[in-house]
Design a protein around this motif. Sequence first.
Motif, PDB file in Angstrom:
ATOM      1  N   ASP A 151      -6.327   1.957  -3.731  1.00  0.00           N
ATOM      2  CA  ASP A 151      -5.377   0.903  -3.375  1.00  0.00           C
ATOM      3  C   ASP A 151      -4.268   0.797  -4.411  1.00  0.00           C
ATOM      4  N   TYR A 152      -4.571   1.120  -5.654  1.00  0.00           N
ATOM      5  CA  TYR A 152      -3.596   0.966  -6.726  1.00  0.00           C
ATOM      6  C   TYR A 152      -2.588   2.108  -6.796  1.00  0.00           C
ATOM      7  N   THR A 153      -2.622   3.005  -5.812  1.00  0.00           N
ATOM      8  CA  THR A 153      -1.579   4.038  -5.734  1.00  0.00           C
ATOM      9  C   THR A 153      -0.432   3.585  -4.829  1.00  0.00           C
ATOM     10  N   ASP A 154      -0.677   2.546  -4.030  1.00  0.00           N
ATOM     11  CA  ASP A 154       0.280   2.107  -3.011  1.00  0.00           C
ATOM     12  C   ASP A 154       0.952   0.796  -3.434  1.00  0.00           C
ATOM     13  N   PRO A 155       2.255   0.825  -3.737  1.00  0.00           N
ATOM     14  CA  PRO A 155       2.940  -0.383  -4.225  1.00  0.00           C
ATOM     15  C   PRO A 155       2.864  -1.559  -3.246  1.00  0.00           C
ATOM     16  N   ASP A 156       2.842  -1.274  -1.930  1.00  0.00           N
ATOM     17  CA  ASP A 156       2.763  -2.373  -0.947  1.00  0.00           C
ATOM     18  C   ASP A 156       1.431  -3.108  -1.060  1.00  0.00           C
ATOM     19  N   ILE A 157       0.346  -2.353  -1.230  1.00  0.00           N
ATOM     20  CA  ILE A 157      -0.976  -2.977  -1.376  1.00  0.00           C
ATOM     21  C   ILE A 157      -1.066  -3.700  -2.722  1.00  0.00           C
ATOM     22  N   ILE A 158      -0.526  -3.079  -3.760  1.00  0.00           N
ATOM     23  CA  ILE A 158      -0.510  -3.729  -5.087  1.00  0.00           C
ATOM     24  C   ILE A 158       0.218  -5.071  -4.987  1.00  0.00           C
ATOM     25  N   PHE A 159       1.362  -5.078  -4.292  1.00  0.00           N
ATOM     26  CA  PHE A 159       2.143  -6.306  -4.150  1.00  0.00           C
ATOM     27  C   PHE A 159       1.331  -7.391  -3.435  1.00  0.00           C
ATOM     28  N   GLU A 160       0.638  -7.014  -2.357  1.00  0.00           N
ATOM     29  CA  GLU A 160      -0.175  -7.990  -1.621  1.00  0.00           C
ATOM     30  C   GLU A 160      -1.255  -8.586  -2.527  1.00  0.00           C
ATOM     31  N   ASN A 161      -1.846  -7.747  -3.382  1.00  0.00           N
ATOM     32  CA  ASN A 161      -2.943  -8.205  -4.249  1.00  0.00           C
ATOM     33  C   ASN A 161      -2.472  -9.051  -5.431  1.00  0.00           C
ATOM     34  N   PHE A 162      -1.253  -8.802  -5.911  1.00  0.00           N
ATOM     35  CA  PHE A 162      -0.834  -9.412  -7.186  1.00  0.00           C
ATOM     36  C   PHE A 162       0.441 -10.252  -7.103  1.00  0.00           C
ATOM     37  N   LYS A 163       0.974 -10.458  -5.889  1.00  0.00           N
ATOM     38  CA  LYS A 163       2.279 -11.132  -5.786  1.00  0.00           C
ATOM     39  C   LYS A 163       2.272 -12.546  -6.354  1.00  0.00           C
ATOM     40  N   ASN A 164       1.100 -13.174  -6.409  1.00  0.00           N
ATOM     41  CA  ASN A 164       1.030 -14.537  -6.956  1.00  0.00           C
ATOM     42  C   ASN A 164       0.715 -14.562  -8.455  1.00  0.00           C
ATOM     43  N   LYS A 165       0.525 -13.375  -9.035  1.00  0.00           N
ATOM     44  CA  LYS A 165       0.128 -13.316 -10.447  1.00  0.00           C
ATOM     45  C   LYS A 165       1.201 -12.715 -11.351  1.00  0.00           C
ATOM     46  N   VAL A 166       2.131 -11.974 -10.758  1.00  0.00           N
ATOM     47  CA  VAL A 166       3.167 -11.316 -11.569  1.00  0.00           C
ATOM     48  C   VAL A 166       4.547 -11.655 -11.008  1.00  0.00           C
ATOM     49  N   ASP A 167       5.587 -11.385 -11.798  1.00  0.00           N
ATOM     50  CA  ASP A 167       6.955 -11.693 -11.368  1.00  0.00           C
ATOM     51  C   ASP A 167       7.533 -10.616 -10.457  1.00  0.00           C
ATOM     52  N   PHE A 168       7.287  -9.343 -10.814  1.00  0.00           N
ATOM     53  CA  PHE A 168       7.807  -8.231 -10.009  1.00  0.00           C
ATOM     54  C   PHE A 168       6.760  -7.132  -9.892  1.00  0.00           C
ATOM     55  N   VAL A 169       6.742  -6.503  -8.715  1.00  0.00           N
ATOM     56  CA  VAL A 169       6.037  -5.222  -8.548  1.00  0.00           C
ATOM     57  C   VAL A 169       7.116  -4.196  -8.238  1.00  0.00           C
ATOM     58  N   ILE A 170       7.169  -3.132  -9.030  1.00  0.00           N
ATOM     59  CA  ILE A 170       8.150  -2.065  -8.796  1.00  0.00           C
ATOM     60  C   ILE A 170       7.554  -1.060  -7.815  1.00  0.00           C
ATOM     61  N   ASP A 171       8.301  -0.776  -6.760  1.00  0.00           N
ATOM     62  CA  ASP A 171       7.931   0.314  -5.857  1.00  0.00           C
ATOM     63  C   ASP A 171       8.722   1.537  -6.293  1.00  0.00           C
ATOM     64  N   GLY A 172       8.031   2.424  -7.003  1.00  0.00           N
ATOM     65  CA  GLY A 172       8.656   3.671  -7.428  1.00  0.00           C
ATOM     66  C   GLY A 172       8.010   4.857  -6.743  1.00  0.00           C
ATOM     67  N   GLY A 173       7.428   4.586  -5.566  1.00  0.00           N
ATOM     68  CA  GLY A 173       6.726   5.646  -4.834  1.00  0.00           C
ATOM     69  C   GLY A 173       5.219   5.554  -5.048  1.00  0.00           C
ATOM     70  N   ILE A 174       4.491   6.432  -4.368  1.00  0.00           N
ATOM     71  CA  ILE A 174       3.033   6.446  -4.483  1.00  0.00           C
ATOM     72  C   ILE A 174       2.633   6.877  -5.895  1.00  0.00           C
ATOM     73  N   GLY A 175       1.704   6.136  -6.491  1.00  0.00           N
ATOM     74  CA  GLY A 175       1.265   6.431  -7.859  1.00  0.00           C
ATOM     75  C   GLY A 175       0.076   7.389  -7.881  1.00  0.00           C
ATOM     76  N   GLY A 176      -0.296   7.792  -9.083  1.00  0.00           N
ATOM     77  CA  GLY A 176      -1.432   8.680  -9.259  1.00  0.00           C
ATOM     78  C   GLY A 176      -2.740   7.911  -9.373  1.00  0.00           C
ATOM     79  N   MET A 177      -3.851   8.669  -9.468  1.00  0.00           N
ATOM     80  CA  MET A 177      -5.173   8.052  -9.602  1.00  0.00           C
ATOM     81  C   MET A 177      -5.838   8.407 -10.926  1.00  0.00           C
ATOM     82  N   VAL A 178      -5.195   9.300 -11.700  1.00  0.00           N
ATOM     83  CA  VAL A 178      -5.800   9.760 -12.957  1.00  0.00           C
ATOM     84  C   VAL A 178      -5.010   9.170 -14.121  1.00  0.00           C
ATOM     85  N   PRO A 179      -5.678   8.437 -15.045  1.00  0.00           N
ATOM     86  CA  PRO A 179      -4.960   7.818 -16.162  1.00  0.00           C
ATOM     87  C   PRO A 179      -4.557   8.843 -17.221  1.00  0.00           C
ATOM     88  N   SER A 180      -3.923   8.354 -18.273  1.00  0.00           N
ATOM     89  CA  SER A 180      -3.493   9.237 -19.364  1.00  0.00           C
ATOM     90  C   SER A 180      -4.696   9.742 -20.166  1.00  0.00           C
TER      91      SER A 180
END
Length: 202
Positions: A151-180
Amino acid sequence: MLLHIHPDNPQPRLIKQLAECLLDGGIIIYPTDTIYGIGCSIGQPKAIEKICAIKNVDPAKAQLSFICKDLSHLSDYTKSIDTPLYRMLKSHLPGPFTFILPASKQVPKILQSKKSTIGLRVPNSNICLALGEATGFPILSASLPGDMVEDYTDPDIIFENFKNKVDFVIDGGIGGMVPSTVVDCTSDDWVVTRQGLGIFEQ
């Protein structure tokens, strides 16, 4: 608010809007060269505390890292870097790595671990680098809470989950699943402590 930002050519007007939000103590969710992260300006301790509350972690134990815009910026927040270490960092950054380094006095206390170390990143992401340039401050780099990795690869789903907790969600395209990949550089023997996206070569 969900902001659509071009990953290769971030719109200056939108970057300025985000930078003003960060400098005012705001919290954003943004794409990196690995996964989407949640962050704020490291000069805003109350915002850092809010992020720790969202993640349900104790700031003193969270081992938080942050993003610098380049290596010269990185040197402000870590103690003297010798030549071999500098060359290694230069050969791996920008890139999908978090380097654990001794913290300098410029690192806010809330971000220093008990060992006085800090995790530093310079992602290969034009959005991250533009935000760092516009704010003049490093940006906290924290993973999103929980285990909903897909779910955390999709900015639209991230926005639905966190829109009340953060000021902005940036949609910069689909994200990855593997951290640094995390590399501990606090001694002369550099050690990979988490294998992620980056392949570390000494």
